[in-house]
Design an enzyme around this catalytic site. Structure first.
Site, PDB file in Angstrom:
ATOM      1  N   LYS A 125      37.000  47.889  35.557  1.00 36.61           N
ATOM      2  CA  LYS A 125      38.079  46.905  35.622  1.00 36.61           C
ATOM      3  C   LYS A 125      37.901  45.842  34.538  1.00 36.61           C
ATOM      4  O   LYS A 125      38.825  45.519  33.797  1.00 36.61           O
ATOM      5  CB  LYS A 125      38.127  46.240  37.003  1.00 36.61           C
ATOM      6  N   ASP A 143      42.506  45.797  39.773  1.00 30.77           N
ATOM      7  CA  ASP A 143      41.989  44.622  40.482  1.00 30.77           C
ATOM      8  C   ASP A 143      42.407  44.720  41.951  1.00 30.77           C
ATOM      9  O   ASP A 143      43.061  45.682  42.359  1.00 30.77           O
ATOM     10  CB  ASP A 143      42.491  43.328  39.830  1.00 30.77           C
TER      11      ASP A 143
END
Ligand code: SF4
Length: 221
Positions: A125, A143
């Site tokens: 991420k 996320d």
């Protein structure tokens, strides 16, 4: 189970509408180099972008390169990032990452995912945030908002971020990955919140298998 073609069509329409709904959605972390963005993204774990920007506004005046952070005493860095939470781990990750950049990457933030993943404190991420915002590369950013919305929208059955990323990359054209990721984040904050999704003002409610299936909609006719 939804046929593959219908899922693909639905995913693309959801992406089209959400990107249109949030045309200005983008990374809100303040930075002036890929390295600063990498530091800010590490600090942003479990913290708001506003708080990170407040902390880095001061921090980046004192340190803004891998050399600066590798040199900075750990206790001083911990103190500087304390208000972002989990400050011991974050300070350790920022220092470790800075040292590795100097030792193995000529002091430069890498571009390739495999190289990012060698850095302490950096998962997919974080790498995708930097690859998108600093280098303009296409990426699905999984996320917490993205993961929640992708599940509610029935775009994936997976729970693991790397698998969700792979599922969405397979469903959507590459040029939509980054704007769609940012739009999902904005939609997750503004409409499809964790506790009380506002399905009655959601631009994709007719495409969402979870629409109105929450306790606060129970009395809905
Ligand atoms: S319809 Fe409701 S659950 Fe589905 S994406 Fe919109 S706000 Fe979220």
């Amino acid at each position: 189970m939804e046929p593959e073609e219908s899922l693909r069509e639905r995913a693309r329409e959801i992406a089209r509408r959400l990107i249109r709904e949030y045309p200005d959605a983008k990374c809100r972390l303040a930075f002036s180099s890929p390295f600063e963005l990498l530091v800010a993204t590490i600090l942003a774990a479990q913290c708001t972008d506003d708080m990170v920007n407040k902390v880095t506004a001061d921090l980046f005046k004192r340190a803004s390169t891998p050399e600066d952070f590798a040199r900075m005493p750990l206790a001083q860095l911990q103190k500087a990032v304390r208000s972002t939470g989990f400050y011991r781990n974050k300070a350790k990750a920022v220092k470790g990452m800075s040292k590795m950049l100097l030792e193995d990457f000529d002091g430069r933030v890498p571009v390739e995912m495999d190289d990012f993943l060698k850095l302490p404190g950096v998962a997919r991420k974080t790498a995708n945030v930097v690859r998108t915002a600093a280098y303009g590369l296409p990426a699905i950013i999984t996320d917490t908002h993205f993961i929640r919305l992708a599940g509610r929208l029935g775009l994936t059955k997976n729970k693991r971020p790397d698998k969700i990323e792979a599922d969405l990359c397979a469903l959507l054209p590459e040029e939509t990955w980054s704007p769609f990721s940012h739009a999902m984040l904005f939609h997750g904050r503004a409409v499809c919140t964790a506790k009380k999704p506002a399905c009655d003002r959601c631009a994709v409610s007719d495409l969402c298998p979870s629409a109105f299936k929450f306790p606060h909609f129970e009395d809905r006719p």
